[in-house]
Design an enzyme around this catalytic site. Structure first.
Site, PDB file in Angstrom:
ATOM      1  N   ALA A 102       0.835  -1.210   0.000  1.00  0.00           N
ATOM      2  CA  ALA A 102       0.000   0.000   0.000  1.00  0.00           C
ATOM      3  C   ALA A 102       0.867   1.256   0.000  1.00  0.00           C
ATOM      4  CB  ALA A 102      -0.934  -0.002   1.203  1.00  0.00           C
ATOM      5  N   GLY A 317      -5.698  -6.684   0.404  1.00  0.00           N
ATOM      6  CA  GLY A 317      -6.246  -5.684   1.311  1.00  0.00           C
ATOM      7  C   GLY A 317      -5.317  -4.487   1.387  1.00  0.00           C
ATOM      8  N   GLU A 318      -5.289  -3.833   2.551  1.00  0.00           N
ATOM      9  CA  GLU A 318      -4.439  -2.658   2.807  1.00  0.00           C
ATOM     10  C   GLU A 318      -4.880  -1.427   2.045  1.00  0.00           C
ATOM     11  OE1 GLU A 318      -0.345  -3.473   1.901  1.00  0.00           O
ATOM     12  OE2 GLU A 318      -0.261  -5.301   3.121  1.00  0.00           O
ATOM     13  N   GLY A 319      -5.885  -1.543   1.163  1.00  0.00           N
ATOM     14  CA  GLY A 319      -6.256  -0.445   0.280  1.00  0.00           C
ATOM     15  C   GLY A 319      -5.568  -0.501  -1.063  1.00  0.00           C
TER      16      GLY A 319
END
Length: 351
Positions: A102, A317-319
C-alpha cells in the site's frame, strides 16, 4: 440483498441524497465529446458519477488519500487464520516504515497514508505517525459472545466518522490490517444479507483445504449463536471488528462531506455493506475498486449487485486495489473537463 432493521443505530451523520437535476446535462456533455456515444465504456459512467456527486459539469479529481485501520480479532484464537495474531502489529510497523505494498502504490502516486490503531492486541503501540483510537486490545471472540459492546461500536463509528471527515482529497481510500478479519467480514455479510455463511468464506490469508473446512465449521457455530433478525448495528457489534466498524464510520463521514469513497477488497466491502445498511444514501458515493480473487469477496459483490472497476486477482487488502483504481477517477474527471466536444473541435458528428 436483504435489509436488516437499522433501529437502535448510533448517531450518524446525515448523507445528502444525490440530486438528479444535472443528470441530463451530464449525459449530454459526455455524449457530445469527440467520440461515438458510449465508446469510452465504463469510464463514461464513472465520469457521470463523479459529476453527480460534485454537482458540476467540471468536476475536480486531483487528490486522494489512504487511511489504513488496524485491529485484532478474538476469533483468531479459534484457528481461522494461517498467520499468527502478532502479524497485525508487525504489519502496522511496516506501514509506518513505508514498506508495504500500500505504501509503494501510494508513494508512486503522491498519496498520503494515515495508519490508525483501532484495537491492536498487546501493549499500546507508540509512534509519532500512528493515530491511536484503540477501542480495546482486540475484540472478544464472537464464537462465545458479542465481539464488542454497543458502546465500543459507537466509539468505532464516531472515530471513523471523524477520520472520514478529515481525510484529504476529492476521493478517499480506506485499507485495513487485522489477522482473522476475513472471518469477521464473512459473518457481517452473512448476517446482513441472510445468505448462507459458506457463500462468504474464502481462504483469507491462504488457509488450506482443511483450514477452510475448519473455518466454515467455526463460523457456522458462531452464526447459530444469534438470530437472523438482528439490526445492522447489532450485527456489527456481534460480529464486526474494530477496524471494520471504524472504516464503515469513515465511509459515512467521507460521504457526508461530499467525497467519493474508493472501496477496496473483502474487508472494505464488508464495511461498505454495513455502511449501506446504516445509511442507504452512502451507496451513491461508493466506487467499488476491484473484484478479488477471493470467493467470499466475489459473493459480497454479487449480493451488492455492483460491478467493480478492476479484476486483477488481488486479495491483499491494505487499500491496494483502491489505490490502483484511483487513476481511473482522475482520467474520468479529466475526460469530462478537458476533452473537446464536436462543436468546440469543429468535428462533424454522426449523420
Amino acid at each position: 440483498m436483504s435489509q436488516p432493521s437499522v433501529s437502535n443505530s448510533p448517531d450518524l451523520p446525515r448523507i445528502k441524497p444525490l440530486n438528479a437535476s444535472l443528470d441530463s446535462e451530464i449525459a449530454h456533455a459526455i455524449d457530445t465529446k469527440t467520440k461515438p456515444p458510449g465508446s469510452l465504456g465504463r469510464v463514461e459512467a464513472l465520469a457521470a458519477q463523479i459529476a453527480r456527486v460534485q454537482q458540476t459539469l467540471a468536476p475536480v479529481m486531483h487528490t486522494c488519500s489512504l487511511t489504513i485501520f488496524a485491529a485484532d480479532h478474538g476469533i483468531a484464537k479459534a484457528g481461522v487464520s494461517a498467520f499468527p495474531q502478532e502479524v497485525s502489529r508487525q504489519m502496522v510497523m511496516n506501514f509506518l516504515a513505508g514498506g508495504a505494498a500500500a505504501n509503494v502504490f501510494a508513494n508512486i502516486q503522491g498519496i498520503d497514508v494515515r495508519v490508525v490503531d483501532a484495537g491492536l492486541a498487546g501493549d499500546p503501540l507508540s509512534h509519532d505517525n500512528l493515530i491511536s483510537h484503540c477501542i480495546a486490545p482486540g475484540t472478544a471472540s464472537f464464537l462465545d459472545g458479542p465481539a464488542m459492546t454497543r458502546d465500543q461500536l459507537s466509539k468505532c463509528l464516531a472515530h471513523g466518522v471523524e477520520l472520514g471527515n478529515s481525510a484529504a482529497g476529492e476521493a478517499v481510500a480506506f485499507g485495513e490490517m487485522g489477522i482473522a478479519n476475513t472471518s469477521s467480514a464473512a459473518m457481517l455479510a452473512h448476517k446482513l444479507t441472510g445468505e448462507p455463511v459458506r457463500h462468504f468464506i474464502g481462504r483469507g490469508t491462504g488457509v488450506d483445504d482443511d483450514g477452510l473446512a475448519r473455518k466454515l465449521q467455526i463460523l457456522t457455530t458462531a452464526s447459530e449463536r444469534t438470530s437472523n433478525e438482528l439490526s445492522a448495528a447489532e450485527v456489527m457489534a456481534e460480529y464486526g471488528g474494530f477496524e471494520i466498524n471504524m472504516m464503515a464510520g469513515a465511509m459515512l463521514g467521507a460521504a457526508a462531506t461530499g467525497r467519493l469513497v474508493l472501496v477496496d477488497g473483502t474487508i472494505a466491502t464488508a464495511a461498505a455493506m454495513a455502511a449501506v445498511h446504516l445509511k442507504p444514501a452512502v451507496r451513491d458515493y461508493l466506487i467499488f475498486s476491484h473484484a478479488s480473487g477471493d470467493a467470499g469477496h466475489n459473493a459480497m459483490i454479487a449480493a451488492l449487485e455492483v460491478r467493480p472497476l478492476l479484476d486483477l486477482d488481488l486479495r491483499l487488502g491494505e487499500g491496494t486495489g483502491a489505490l490502483l483504481a484511483w487513476p481511473l477517477l482522475k482520467c474520468a474527471a479529466a475526460m469530462l473537463c478537458d476533452m473537446a466536444s464536436f462543436d468546440s473541435a469543429g468535428v462533424s458528428g454522426k449523420t
